[in-house]
Design a protein around this motif. Structure first.
Motif, PDB file in Angstrom:
ATOM      1  N   CYS A  63       0.805  -1.225   0.000  1.00 10.03           N
ATOM      2  CA  CYS A  63       0.000   0.000   0.000  1.00 10.03           C
ATOM      3  C   CYS A  63       0.839   1.276   0.000  1.00 10.03           C
ATOM      4  O   CYS A  63       0.518   2.227  -0.700  1.00 10.03           O
ATOM      5  CB  CYS A  63      -0.949  -0.012   1.192  1.00 10.03           C
ATOM      6  SG  CYS A  63      -2.284   1.168   1.045  1.00 10.03           S
ATOM      7  N   LEU A  64       1.913   1.293   0.748  1.00 11.15           N
ATOM      8  CA  LEU A  64       2.743   2.495   0.836  1.00 11.15           C
ATOM      9  C   LEU A  64       3.910   2.484  -0.145  1.00 11.15           C
ATOM     10  O   LEU A  64       4.671   3.438  -0.207  1.00 11.15           O
ATOM     11  CB  LEU A  64       3.271   2.658   2.267  1.00 11.15           C
ATOM     12  CG  LEU A  64       2.207   2.697   3.359  1.00 11.15           C
ATOM     13  CD1 LEU A  64       2.842   2.804   4.732  1.00 11.15           C
ATOM     14  CD2 LEU A  64       1.216   3.821   3.114  1.00 11.15           C
ATOM     15  N   ASP A  65       4.031   1.430  -0.909  1.00  8.24           N
ATOM     16  CA  ASP A  65       5.151   1.223  -1.824  1.00  8.24           C
ATOM     17  C   ASP A  65       4.813   1.779  -3.212  1.00  8.24           C
ATOM     18  O   ASP A  65       3.714   1.577  -3.714  1.00  8.24           O
ATOM     19  CB  ASP A  65       5.413  -0.290  -1.920  1.00  8.24           C
ATOM     20  CG  ASP A  65       6.697  -0.633  -2.638  1.00  8.24           C
ATOM     21  OD1 ASP A  65       6.998  -0.024  -3.677  1.00  8.24           O
ATOM     22  OD2 ASP A  65       7.384  -1.546  -2.161  1.00  8.24           O
ATOM     23  N   PRO A  66       5.745   2.474  -3.850  1.00  8.91           N
ATOM     24  CA  PRO A  66       5.492   2.955  -5.215  1.00  8.91           C
ATOM     25  C   PRO A  66       5.199   1.823  -6.208  1.00  8.91           C
ATOM     26  O   PRO A  66       4.551   2.042  -7.226  1.00  8.91           O
ATOM     27  CB  PRO A  66       6.787   3.677  -5.596  1.00  8.91           C
ATOM     28  CG  PRO A  66       7.443   4.011  -4.302  1.00  8.91           C
ATOM     29  CD  PRO A  66       7.030   2.953  -3.329  1.00  8.91           C
ATOM     30  N   ALA A  67       5.603   0.600  -5.891  1.00 11.57           N
ATOM     31  CA  ALA A  67       5.342  -0.545  -6.775  1.00 11.57           C
ATOM     32  C   ALA A  67       3.864  -0.942  -6.775  1.00 11.57           C
ATOM     33  O   ALA A  67       3.433  -1.738  -7.610  1.00 11.57           O
ATOM     34  CB  ALA A  67       6.196  -1.743  -6.342  1.00 11.57           C
ATOM     35  N   TYR A  68       3.088  -0.365  -5.866  1.00  7.77           N
ATOM     36  CA  TYR A  68       1.670  -0.710  -5.761  1.00  7.77           C
ATOM     37  C   TYR A  68       0.946  -0.500  -7.089  1.00  7.77           C
ATOM     38  O   TYR A  68       0.156  -1.350  -7.501  1.00  7.77           O
ATOM     39  CB  TYR A  68       0.989   0.116  -4.661  1.00  7.77           C
ATOM     40  CG  TYR A  68      -0.505  -0.126  -4.608  1.00  7.77           C
ATOM     41  CD1 TYR A  68      -1.022  -1.187  -3.893  1.00  7.77           C
ATOM     42  CD2 TYR A  68      -1.386   0.703  -5.307  1.00  7.77           C
ATOM     43  CE1 TYR A  68      -2.391  -1.433  -3.862  1.00  7.77           C
ATOM     44  CE2 TYR A  68      -2.743   0.467  -5.283  1.00  7.77           C
ATOM     45  CZ  TYR A  68      -3.247  -0.592  -4.568  1.00  7.77           C
ATOM     46  OH  TYR A  68      -4.600  -0.831  -4.561  1.00  7.77           O
ATOM     47  N   GLU A  69       1.167   0.630  -7.727  1.00  6.81           N
ATOM     48  CA  GLU A  69       0.423   0.967  -8.954  1.00  6.81           C
ATOM     49  C   GLU A  69       0.599  -0.096 -10.038  1.00  6.81           C
ATOM     50  O   GLU A  69      -0.368  -0.521 -10.658  1.00  6.81           O
ATOM     51  CB  GLU A  69       0.833   2.344  -9.478  1.00  6.81           C
ATOM     52  CG  GLU A  69       0.412   3.488  -8.580  1.00  6.81           C
ATOM     53  CD  GLU A  69      -1.099   3.645  -8.436  1.00  6.81           C
ATOM     54  OE1 GLU A  69      -1.860   3.272  -9.357  1.00  6.81           O
ATOM     55  OE2 GLU A  69      -1.522   4.153  -7.381  1.00  6.81           O
ATOM     56  N   ALA A  70       1.826  -0.519 -10.277  1.00 10.42           N
ATOM     57  CA  ALA A  70       2.068  -1.558 -11.292  1.00 10.42           C
ATOM     58  C   ALA A  70       1.436  -2.875 -10.856  1.00 10.42           C
ATOM     59  O   ALA A  70       0.829  -3.589 -11.673  1.00 10.42           O
ATOM     60  CB  ALA A  70       3.562  -1.730 -11.526  1.00 10.42           C
ATOM     61  N   LEU A  94      -8.521   3.010  -3.264  1.00 17.68           N
ATOM     62  CA  LEU A  94      -9.138   4.133  -2.565  1.00 17.68           C
ATOM     63  C   LEU A  94      -8.564   4.249  -1.157  1.00 17.68           C
ATOM     64  O   LEU A  94      -8.240   5.349  -0.701  1.00 17.68           O
ATOM     65  CB  LEU A  94     -10.657   3.959  -2.524  1.00 17.68           C
ATOM     66  CG  LEU A  94     -11.451   5.028  -1.775  1.00 17.68           C
ATOM     67  CD1 LEU A  94     -11.156   6.431  -2.302  1.00 17.68           C
ATOM     68  CD2 LEU A  94     -12.945   4.718  -1.860  1.00 17.68           C
ATOM     69  N   LEU A  95      -8.406   3.124  -0.466  1.00 18.94           N
ATOM     70  CA  LEU A  95      -7.816   3.163   0.872  1.00 18.94           C
ATOM     71  C   LEU A  95      -6.396   3.708   0.816  1.00 18.94           C
ATOM     72  O   LEU A  95      -5.982   4.488   1.674  1.00 18.94           O
ATOM     73  CB  LEU A  95      -7.826   1.769   1.508  1.00 18.94           C
ATOM     74  CG  LEU A  95      -7.284   1.703   2.935  1.00 18.94           C
ATOM     75  CD1 LEU A  95      -8.103   2.581   3.883  1.00 18.94           C
ATOM     76  CD2 LEU A  95      -7.260   0.255   3.414  1.00 18.94           C
ATOM     77  N   ARG A  96      -5.665   3.341  -0.213  1.00 19.07           N
ATOM     78  CA  ARG A  96      -4.304   3.859  -0.391  1.00 19.07           C
ATOM     79  C   ARG A  96      -4.342   5.377  -0.569  1.00 19.07           C
ATOM     80  O   ARG A  96      -3.547   6.108   0.027  1.00 19.07           O
ATOM     81  CB  ARG A  96      -3.650   3.193  -1.597  1.00 19.07           C
ATOM     82  CG  ARG A  96      -2.225   3.631  -1.843  1.00 19.07           C
ATOM     83  CD  ARG A  96      -1.618   2.811  -2.988  1.00 19.07           C
ATOM     84  NE  ARG A  96      -0.206   3.066  -3.095  1.00 19.07           N
ATOM     85  CZ  ARG A  96       0.331   3.974  -3.914  1.00 19.07           C
ATOM     86  NH1 ARG A  96      -0.438   4.712  -4.695  1.00 19.07           N
ATOM     87  NH2 ARG A  96       1.638   4.139  -3.950  1.00 19.07           N
ATOM     88  N   ALA A  97      -5.272   5.854  -1.383  1.00 23.19           N
ATOM     89  CA  ALA A  97      -5.394   7.301  -1.589  1.00 23.19           C
ATOM     90  C   ALA A  97      -5.736   8.008  -0.279  1.00 23.19           C
ATOM     91  O   ALA A  97      -5.152   9.055   0.044  1.00 23.19           O
ATOM     92  CB  ALA A  97      -6.466   7.589  -2.649  1.00 23.19           C
ATOM     93  N   VAL A  98      -6.648   7.446   0.488  1.00 26.55           N
ATOM     94  CA  VAL A  98      -7.019   8.034   1.779  1.00 26.55           C
ATOM     95  C   VAL A  98      -5.803   8.046   2.707  1.00 26.55           C
ATOM     96  O   VAL A  98      -5.498   9.051   3.347  1.00 26.55           O
ATOM     97  CB  VAL A  98      -8.200   7.252   2.403  1.00 26.55           C
ATOM     98  CG1 VAL A  98      -8.390   7.602   3.870  1.00 26.55           C
ATOM     99  CG2 VAL A  98      -9.487   7.502   1.613  1.00 26.55           C
ATOM    100  N   THR A  99      -5.102   6.928   2.765  1.00 28.27           N
ATOM    101  CA  THR A  99      -3.960   6.781   3.673  1.00 28.27           C
ATOM    102  C   THR A  99      -2.821   7.729   3.325  1.00 28.27           C
ATOM    103  O   THR A  99      -2.200   8.313   4.206  1.00 28.27           O
ATOM    104  CB  THR A  99      -3.450   5.322   3.637  1.00 28.27           C
ATOM    105  OG1 THR A  99      -4.528   4.455   4.016  1.00 28.27           O
ATOM    106  CG2 THR A  99      -2.283   5.114   4.573  1.00 28.27           C
ATOM    107  N   LEU A 100      -2.553   7.878   2.032  1.00 26.80           N
ATOM    108  CA  LEU A 100      -1.429   8.708   1.590  1.00 26.80           C
ATOM    109  C   LEU A 100      -1.826  10.157   1.306  1.00 26.80           C
ATOM    110  O   LEU A 100      -1.022  10.930   0.787  1.00 26.80           O
ATOM    111  CB  LEU A 100      -0.797   8.097   0.330  1.00 26.80           C
ATOM    112  CG  LEU A 100      -0.166   6.715   0.508  1.00 26.80           C
ATOM    113  CD1 LEU A 100       0.355   6.187  -0.828  1.00 26.80           C
ATOM    114  CD2 LEU A 100       0.935   6.754   1.549  1.00 26.80           C
ATOM    115  N   ASN A 101      -3.068  10.511   1.638  1.00 28.74           N
ATOM    116  CA  ASN A 101      -3.577  11.859   1.365  1.00 28.74           C
ATOM    117  C   ASN A 101      -3.464  12.230  -0.109  1.00 28.74           C
ATOM    118  O   ASN A 101      -3.150  13.370  -0.446  1.00 28.74           O
ATOM    119  CB  ASN A 101      -2.886  12.901   2.250  1.00 28.74           C
ATOM    120  CG  ASN A 101      -3.275  12.733   3.705  1.00 28.74           C
ATOM    121  OD1 ASN A 101      -4.451  12.614   4.021  1.00 28.74           O
ATOM    122  ND2 ASN A 101      -2.278  12.713   4.576  1.00 28.74           N
TER     123      ASN A 101
END
Length: 155
Positions: A63-70, A94-101
């Motif tokens: 979730c917090l890793d830049p590799a998430y998107e791929a 969506l949870l990732r977006a909420v978490t990372l603002n």
């Protein structure tokens, strides 16, 4: 018992455990192929359950890793045609977006599953907590969000 009122085939339990074990150990390069193969199991409900556990475990770890998107893009292709799994991936994003603002829309949160609303209510995003404290789907979600807001303000 299965939906037909009979005991499940014991082989299903063996296959389920084997699928979970394989998914836990799969190399990144082989993950998409393995997910697709698991989803061809003769018991689609069991296969989807194994893949869901895998997606939840991997998404939480990435979730917090830049590799998430791929990763999420590859997994979305692997589970294409499986609405529940596709929705879970969208909700992790969506949870990732909420978490990372990152940018997200309150309506997306309010139309999401109870699973996601509860996770977001427990997250550290004040805006998400406010939205869910006021309009979360269940009393538990609203209370979880309020409790998070109260802790933040010291009440």
């Amino acid at each position: 018992m299965n939906p037909h009122g009979t005991l499940p085939d014991p082989d299903e339990h063996v296959r389920f455990a084997a699928h979970l074990d394989e998914l836990r150990q799969v190399a990144d390069v082989d993950e998409v192929d393995l997910v697709r193969r698991v989803l061809t199991d003769p018991d689609p409900t069991m296969a989807q359950s194994a893949v869901l556990r895998h997606l939840d475990r991997r998404a939480a770890g990435l979730c917090l890793d830049p590799a998430y998107e791929a990763w999420v893009g590859a997994m979305a292709q692997a589970v294409s045609g499986r609405p529940f799994l596709t929705r879970r991936l969208r909700e992790w994003s969506l949870l990732r977006a909420v978490t990372l603002n990152l940018p997200w829309h309150p309506d997306d949160l309010l139309t999401s599953s109870n699973w996601l609303q509860l996770k977001a209510a427990a997250a550290a995003n004040t805006e998400a907590r406010q939205v869910l404290a006021e309009a979360g789907r269940t009393k538990r979600i609203r209370n979880t969000a309020r409790a998070g807001l109260d802790r933040r303000t010291g009440h």
